[in-house]
Design a protein around this motif. Structure first.
Motif, PDB file in Angstrom:
ATOM      1  N   LEU A 275       0.838  -1.194   0.000  1.00 19.80           N
ATOM      2  CA  LEU A 275       0.000   0.000   0.000  1.00 19.80           C
ATOM      3  C   LEU A 275       0.876   1.249   0.000  1.00 19.80           C
ATOM      4  N   GLY A 276       1.995   1.178   0.736  1.00 19.84           N
ATOM      5  CA  GLY A 276       2.931   2.302   0.709  1.00 19.84           C
ATOM      6  C   GLY A 276       3.476   2.529  -0.692  1.00 19.84           C
ATOM      7  N   VAL A 277       3.822   1.432  -1.374  1.00 19.22           N
ATOM      8  CA  VAL A 277       4.316   1.550  -2.747  1.00 19.22           C
ATOM      9  C   VAL A 277       3.229   2.148  -3.640  1.00 19.22           C
ATOM     10  N   THR A 278       1.983   1.726  -3.409  1.00 21.54           N
ATOM     11  CA  THR A 278       0.867   2.296  -4.164  1.00 21.54           C
ATOM     12  C   THR A 278       0.861   3.811  -4.061  1.00 21.54           C
ATOM     13  N   LEU A 279       0.961   4.289  -2.816  1.00 18.61           N
ATOM     14  CA  LEU A 279       0.909   5.741  -2.628  1.00 18.61           C
ATOM     15  C   LEU A 279       2.088   6.416  -3.314  1.00 18.61           C
ATOM     16  N   MET A 280       3.279   5.790  -3.192  1.00 18.38           N
ATOM     17  CA  MET A 280       4.444   6.405  -3.824  1.00 18.38           C
ATOM     18  C   MET A 280       4.258   6.513  -5.335  1.00 18.38           C
ATOM     19  N   LEU A 281       3.839   5.403  -5.934  1.00 16.14           N
ATOM     20  CA  LEU A 281       3.668   5.426  -7.395  1.00 16.14           C
ATOM     21  C   LEU A 281       2.589   6.420  -7.794  1.00 16.14           C
ATOM     22  N   GLN A 282       1.468   6.374  -7.050  1.00 16.41           N
ATOM     23  CA  GLN A 282       0.366   7.289  -7.363  1.00 16.41           C
ATOM     24  C   GLN A 282       0.829   8.734  -7.313  1.00 16.41           C
ATOM     25  N   GLY A 283       1.503   9.063  -6.189  1.00 19.89           N
ATOM     26  CA  GLY A 283       1.962  10.430  -6.016  1.00 19.89           C
ATOM     27  C   GLY A 283       2.889  10.843  -7.134  1.00 19.89           C
ATOM     28  N   LEU A 284       3.823   9.948  -7.459  1.00 20.08           N
ATOM     29  CA  LEU A 284       4.825  10.260  -8.473  1.00 20.08           C
ATOM     30  C   LEU A 284       4.178  10.460  -9.842  1.00 20.08           C
ATOM     31  N   ILE A 285       3.256   9.539 -10.188  1.00 24.33           N
ATOM     32  CA  ILE A 285       2.643   9.628 -11.517  1.00 24.33           C
ATOM     33  C   ILE A 285       1.810  10.891 -11.634  1.00 24.33           C
ATOM     34  N   ARG A 286       1.002  11.149 -10.598  1.00 23.21           N
ATOM     35  CA  ARG A 286       0.114  12.311 -10.697  1.00 23.21           C
ATOM     36  C   ARG A 286       0.884  13.604 -10.573  1.00 23.21           C
ATOM     37  N   LEU A 287       2.020  13.536  -9.907  1.00 22.00           N
ATOM     38  CA  LEU A 287       2.846  14.735  -9.817  1.00 22.00           C
ATOM     39  C   LEU A 287       3.242  15.187 -11.209  1.00 22.00           C
ATOM     40  N   PHE A 288       3.547  14.217 -12.069  1.00 21.65           N
ATOM     41  CA  PHE A 288       3.995  14.579 -13.415  1.00 21.65           C
ATOM     42  C   PHE A 288       2.856  14.609 -14.421  1.00 21.65           C
ATOM     43  N   ALA A 289       1.876  13.717 -14.244  1.00 25.15           N
ATOM     44  CA  ALA A 289       0.851  13.599 -15.272  1.00 25.15           C
ATOM     45  C   ALA A 289      -0.390  14.409 -14.966  1.00 25.15           C
ATOM     46  N   GLY A 290      -0.494  14.977 -13.740  1.00 19.54           N
ATOM     47  CA  GLY A 290      -1.728  15.629 -13.377  1.00 19.54           C
ATOM     48  C   GLY A 290      -2.798  14.582 -13.135  1.00 19.54           C
ATOM     49  N   THR A 291      -4.053  15.002 -12.991  1.00 19.03           N
ATOM     50  CA  THR A 291      -5.088  14.011 -12.724  1.00 19.03           C
ATOM     51  C   THR A 291      -6.086  13.909 -13.876  1.00 19.03           C
TER      52      THR A 291
END
Lengths: 453, 332
Positions: B114-130
């Motif tokens: 779940l921690g990895v989920t949050l990291m990936l989510q944060g990273l992707i949306r940081l660059f890709a927006g929502t």
């Protein structure tokens, strides 16, 4: 956490590698001199300094608001610590229980919608509810047809068909009634009752959902509980978001009454201070009860089940019953905490419940503070919430800096910096979870495992 | 006849598309489960990550696919797969392996994922927006209309859907052959049956773990990219994909790749059938019905906004009646 799990089982018989041994050494003196809790004193002292710093920098009204929210989160964290810390069950759907508590607080406390009650709509809604009960009763009766010798296959088929037809009829009826409610009176309004009643019912609702989920999942692998709670949280949110007749959906409901004088009467600072008093009293009561339960035979039994299920079962403990109890207790606390949080925020917005803010933040509070240790959980809740709140402006400033550099070097020009700054915090929360699991699996204030040699 | 074509377009095709996506996700989850013994919650975000990489590559070289007559995203897919596999292996080395070395309980691994989920989510949306983005950069999605004589309504298939079916079949057959014929695949199955015995008989378990992540990362990229090609790239899809994928893996029997495929199609079709408006099919016989039955306009079992209830319901039903899944997975 994992270390404390293994404390009771293999350590004494098989000398494990260095990590467990050092843990053992660290435990032993702490128990030999229980008089001076140095670690706790230092950590809480540091926390007090941080909170005072916020008071002096951001003003007392802001800081009190932060403390009220932190105290509501502390109730959620206590709910998770009994599930995860005491019993080793992980609940990934705190958000759902929070939203349920929030809905209950809203529904009980907002004023009555007279236009709704004076029309014929309540009667029609009542008939639909009766029809739902009738359908459930019919399906249940069909499953009991074995008493008159109906074979199993036929029973299943009949039950499924009856359930499907009944469901379709009831749902299309419900759709027409709710459509009329939305078009004629907007939504059904509240009950106009005291807020605390809504909080209690919110806890009960959350506990009820927790009972059903626990009943299905607790006998199975622990992973299944995580999946099921994750799912139920999304479903509760979807229901609250789309049931415009019940909750006004995305239109949101505000303002919500408080159990204490509101800012309009006595000013922000005193109103928030009153609210804080209420939540602190709640925490104190919960804390006292949990402390008693933890040290009671019941608490020992719970930990025995967590640490070694097989031997606990061999001692004649009813594992699934105990798990069920503890899961429901945790969910009740989450419902109550969520109700208090929503009332304080003064707005019921189903879309405002996010997995990040209401599930994972609580998870970080618990595993960082010390799962299974109530004091540690409280510490973690306040610390993490303060950091979370303070990190907002920080992340935004950092984002501005990064985008300025990124624009200069790579021509990267993202818009909507606010949401991106939030995502940076998501990343940090995830990293924090992994770091804590890796380097401090028992949290900052670990659970004290008594050893009787 | 028109109604049947409508049914084909909106249920058979749509259900197969969702089924393919869920099946490939569920295979990854089930493989990770059978080798590493924990439910990997970051899988949906690995899908998003793979898709995001493909999207970036497509934006860099929008016309790379023209020469082959395929969408650029498909040409970039192998690169995205390699990248995601590397990231998956890296995540394993950095975060999961230390925990495994400490012999933590599986549930702690779940929390780590779940921690990895949050990291990936944060990273992707940081660059890709929502926001949603189309994977067709500077290109147009081709739509095939197949007319059937005597019927006004054509069968509609889109290019990505056809590619999706082909790729899914290739991937599934390839995976099956790999697991049953290749030496490494057999070693993988041995390790999933009994890790200690596998290690004792000289199987390099570290290599198998790496391989598992490579396969899971690759499949996740394929599924994510093809889904986004058909609809659009949505960075915030992960929690909505997670539940159906796990439901599919559990329905099929955890640790059972073929079961996961069956489960994926089951969940996909169940979702599509549940949101399908059945009154469309009943329209031709409406006049012959007795007058006391009044057909409502909307006979869908659940509204589209409650789609997520369907996998949850399936999950609960399976957990109650057959926790091992239809194909008798190994472990409950």
């Amino acid at each position: 956490m994992n270390d404390s799990d293994s404390t009771s089982q293999p350590r004494r018989s098989t000398p494990q590698p260095s990590q467990n041994a050092s843990q053992h050494r660290r435990d032993a003196p702490a128990l030999a001199r229980p008089t001076l809790p140095l670690r706790e004193l230092v950590l809480f002292g540091g926390l007090a300094v941080i909170v005072l710093g916020v008071f002096s920098m951001m003003g007392p009204a802001y800081a009190t608001r932060m403390l009220v929210e932190a105290s509501c989160y502390a109730i959620l964290a206590l709910g998770l610590t009994i599930q995860w810390g005491y019993a080793g069950q992980f609940n990934a759907g705190i958000m759902g229980f929070v939203a349920l508590g929030g809905f209950s607080a809203t529904f009980f406390s907002i004023p009555v919608n007279h236009a709704f009650w004076q029309s014929d709509l309540p009667a029609r809604l009542g008939w639909v509810l009766l029809a739902i009960i009738a359908v459930v009763a019919i399906v249940f009766a069909i499953t009991r047809l074995d008493r008159i010798g109906v074979p199993k296959l036929l029973r299943t088929i009949l039950a499924v068909v009856a359930g499907l037809i009944g469901y379709l009829v009831v749902v299309s009826w419900l759709r027409s009634v709710t459509g009329d409610i939305e078009s004629q009176v907007e939504f059904i309004g509240g009950l106009g009752l005291p807020v605390w009643l809504g909080w209690i019912v919110g806890g009960a609702l959350a506990g009820g959902i927790g009972y059903v989920i626990g009943h299905i999942c607790l006998g199975l692998r622990s992973d299944y509980l995580v999946i099921a709670t994750l799912g139920i949280a999304e479903i509760i949110k979807a229901f609250l978001k789309n049931s415009d007749w019940l909750t006004r959906g995305t239109a949101t409901i505000s303002p919500l009454p408080w159990p204490v004088p509101t800012p309009g009467d006595v000013g922000f600072l005193s109103a928030r201070a009153f609210y804080l008093a209420v939540t602190v009293v709640m925490i104190a009561v919960i804390f006292f009860l949990l402390h008693r339960a933890y040290h009671a035979p019941w608490g020992r039994m719970i930990r025995a089940i967590r640490d070694n299920e097989v031997s606990a079962a061999a001692m004649g403990k009813s594992i699934n019953r105990r798990r069920q109890e503890i899961f429901v207790f945790g969910c009740i606390l989450m419902g109550v905490g969520g109700a208090a949080l929503t009332s304080f925020n003064g707005i019921f917005d189903p879309q405002g419940y996010l997995p990040l803010n209401h599930t994972f933040l609580v998870l970080v509070m618990v595993i960082l503070g010390g799962p299974g240790n109530n004091l540690g959980t409280l510490f973690g809740a306040v610390l993490v919430y303060v950091i979370w709140i303070m990190s907002g402006p920080l992340a935004l400033a950092l984002m501005h800096l990064v985008t300025a550099l990124g624009g200069d070097w790579f021509g990267w020009q993202p818009g909507n910096l606010d949401s991106r700054a939030l995502q940076a915090r998501v990343f940090v929360i995830g990293l924090l979870i992994l770091m804590v699991l890796r380097f401090a699996p028992r949290g900052l204030i670990p659970e004290k495992v008594a050893q009787h040699d | 006849m028109n109604e049947l074509i409508y049914f084909f377009n909106y249920v058979v095709v749509a259900g197969s598309v969702t089924g393919c996506i869920y099946a490939m996700g569920a295979v990854g989850v089930t493989l990770i489960y059978s080798i590493l013994r924990f439910a990997h919650f970051a899988h949906a975000d690995m899908m998003t990550l793979g898709t995001f990489v493909v999207l970036l590559l497509t934006m860099l070289f929008p016309h790379a696919g023209d020469a082959l007559g395929l969408p650029t995203a498909i040409v970039m897919l192998p690169i995205g797969m390699v990248f995601t596999s590397l990231v998956a292996v890296g995540i394993d080395r950095a975060f999961y392996q230390p925990l495994r070395a400490h012999k933590v309980k599986p549930i702690v691994m779940v929390i780590a994922s779940l921690g990895v989920t949050l990291m990936l989510q944060g990273l992707i949306r940081l660059f890709a927006g929502t926001g949603a983005q189309s994977l067709y950069v500077d290109a147009r999605k081709e739509i095939f209309r197949i007319d059937i004589p005597g019927v006004t309504r054509p069968i509609i298939l889109t290019e990505p859907q056809i590619i999706l079916f082909v790729v899914t079949i290739v991937a599934v057959v390839g995976l099956h052959l790999f697991l049953t014929r290749a030496r490494l695949g057999k070693a993988m199955r041995a390790m999933s049956d009994n890790p200690d015995l596998a290690r004792a008989s000289g199987i390099n378990t570290q290599l198998i773990v790496t391989l598992t992540w490579v396969i899971a990362g690759g499949l996740a990229t394929i599924a994510g990219t093809l889904l986004s090609l058909d609809v659009a790239f949505k960075p915030d899809l992960s929690f909505f994909l997670l539940l159906p994928i796990f439901a599919a893996a559990i329905v099929g029997g955890v640790g059972h790749p073929l079961g996961a495929i069956a489960g994926g199609f089951l969940v996909g079709f169940a979702e599509t059938l549940a949101v399908f408006n059945w009154s469309v099919l009943l329209r031709p016989i409406r006049d012959s019905l007795p007058s006391w039955i009044e057909l409502p306009n909307n006979l869908a079992i659940v509204g589209t906004e409650y789609k997520i209830v369907v996998p949850f319901f399936i999950l609960v039903a399976v957990l109650i009646w057959r926790p091992t899944g239809i194909f008798k997975g190994k472990v409950i």
